[in-house]
Design a protein around this motif. Structure first.
Motif, short mmCIF file in Angstrom:
data_model
loop_
_atom_site.label_atom_id
_atom_site.label_comp_id
_atom_site.label_asym_id
_atom_site.label_seq_id
_atom_site.Cartn_x
_atom_site.Cartn_y
_atom_site.Cartn_z
N UNK A 117 0.83 -1.20 0.00
CA UNK A 117 0.00 0.00 0.00
C UNK A 117 0.87 1.26 0.00
N UNK A 118 1.97 1.21 0.73
CA UNK A 118 2.84 2.39 0.84
C UNK A 118 3.74 2.55 -0.38
N UNK A 119 4.35 1.44 -0.84
CA UNK A 119 5.40 1.53 -1.86
C UNK A 119 5.01 0.97 -3.22
N UNK A 120 3.99 0.13 -3.25
CA UNK A 120 3.72 -0.61 -4.46
C UNK A 120 4.52 -1.91 -4.44
N UNK A 121 3.98 -2.96 -5.04
CA UNK A 121 4.61 -4.28 -4.94
C UNK A 121 6.00 -4.31 -5.57
N UNK A 122 6.12 -3.77 -6.79
CA UNK A 122 7.40 -3.83 -7.49
C UNK A 122 8.48 -3.03 -6.77
N UNK A 123 8.14 -1.83 -6.32
CA UNK A 123 9.13 -1.02 -5.61
C UNK A 123 9.55 -1.66 -4.29
N UNK A 124 8.57 -2.23 -3.60
CA UNK A 124 8.88 -2.89 -2.34
C UNK A 124 9.82 -4.07 -2.55
N UNK A 125 9.58 -4.84 -3.61
CA UNK A 125 10.43 -5.99 -3.88
C UNK A 125 11.84 -5.55 -4.27
N UNK A 126 11.93 -4.54 -5.12
CA UNK A 126 13.24 -4.06 -5.55
C UNK A 126 14.05 -3.54 -4.36
N UNK A 127 13.39 -2.82 -3.45
CA UNK A 127 14.09 -2.28 -2.28
C UNK A 127 14.50 -3.41 -1.34
N UNK A 128 13.63 -4.40 -1.19
CA UNK A 128 13.96 -5.55 -0.35
C UNK A 128 15.15 -6.30 -0.94
N UNK A 129 15.16 -6.45 -2.24
CA UNK A 129 16.25 -7.13 -2.92
C UNK A 129 17.57 -6.38 -2.72
N UNK A 130 17.48 -5.05 -2.75
CA UNK A 130 18.68 -4.23 -2.61
C UNK A 130 19.27 -4.35 -1.21
N UNK A 131 18.40 -4.43 -0.20
CA UNK A 131 18.87 -4.41 1.18
C UNK A 131 19.15 -5.79 1.77
N UNK A 132 18.69 -6.82 1.12
CA UNK A 132 18.71 -8.15 1.72
C UNK A 132 19.92 -8.97 1.28
N UNK A 133 20.50 -9.69 2.23
CA UNK A 133 21.60 -10.60 1.92
C UNK A 133 21.12 -11.73 1.02
#
Length: 281
Positions: free
Chosen positions: A169-185
């Motif tokens: 709801x806050x970021x949108x699914x694609x943006x949330x996934x991309x940011x998670x991918x960027x920050x996650x080991x």
């Protein structure tokens, strides 16, 4: 691992300077047994044993975690001073009663799911607990789920990155996934919650490791699976069904082909097992 400070915290609720109820018996060496009064799956032995050891009560353990017990079966034979045994009685029995109840309840869910999947000719889904646990004793409740043959799911928010409806709801699914991918080991999985089949397909296309099919009916889950198979995406992801699942409808969900069924009912709907402690003369 059970820390000494945890045991002391649990004991602090009961132990006070003006304890007359336990000290009035006098301090003498006694024997006692802890036993179950109904059939169950045994759990809570690790924390019970740690408490007994802290209070310098000798014991012989008669059952193993996850083992079935019948009414009347002895879990512990105890030997120690009478005051210490009376002081830990309720705390030890509470843990054994609560956690054995969760283990027994989990075993029921696992068996129902296995039977339903076998009838449908598919692999049985894992039965997993959620984080809807009692604050302060989650690790013990999750261990009880393991003792019952279930899966503990996430112990904490750090175990897996889960993108839920509020993230979307806050970021949108694609943006949330991309940011998670960027920050996650690379060592961690990323799970996306999907409320619709369109979200589920998009999550699979983006590369999610796990898709949580939230509050979907069994027919909707089958539709998602069929759509993912059509797009050659099914084998890329773990599908987790969750939301509103109880023993009454578990068979239907277990026959859908979902890999995991996660639910709070294994911990929150579990009855306490009747466990007793008797002094043996």
């Amino acid at each position: 691992m059970i820390l000494q400070k945890e045991i002391e915290h649990f004991l602090e609720e009961d132990l006070r300077e003006d304890d007359v109820s336990c000290t009035l018996v006098g301090n003498e060496n006694v024997r006692a047994v802890i036993f179950v009064k109904e059939d169950c799956v045994v759990s809570g032995l690790e924390i019970a044993s740690a408490i007994l050891e802290y209070m310098k009560i000798s014991y012989v353990l008669k059952k193993k975690p996850g083992e079935k017990a019948k009414a009347g079966d002895v879990l512990y034979e105890l030997n120690g001073d009478s005051v210490s045994i009376l002081r830990v009685e309720r705390l030890v029995l509470n843990f054994l009663s609560h956690l054995s109840g969760i283990a027994a309840n989990t075993r029921d869910y696992v068996q129902i799911a296995a039977d339903a999947a076998a009838a449908a000719g598919i692999h049985a889904p894992k039965i997993a607990a959620t984080r809807k646990t009692t604050p302060g004793i989650r690790k013990f409740e999750k261990k009880a789920v393991l003792d019952g043959g279930g899966d503990p799911h996430r112990q904490s928010l750090s175990d897996t990155v889960m993108i839920k409806d509020n993230h979307i709801e806050i970021m949108g699914l694609e943006n949330a996934f991309k940011e998670a991918k960027r920050q996650t080991s690379f060592t961690k999985k990323i799970e996306i919650e999907a409320d619709t089949k369109e979200q589920a397909v998009l999550a699979a296309e983006l590369g999610a490791d796990i898709i949580l099919l939230d509050n979907m009916t069994p027919d909707q889950i089958r539709d998602v699976i069929a759509l993912l198979e059509q797009k050659n995406l099914r084998n890329r992801v773990i599908l987790e069904a969750s939301g509103g699942i109880r023993k009454e409808n578990l068979k239907e969900y277990a026959a859908t082909g979902a890999n995991v069924i996660s639910l709070s009912a294994v911990t929150n709907d579990a009855d306490w097992i009747d466990v007793g402690l008797d002094i043996v003369k």
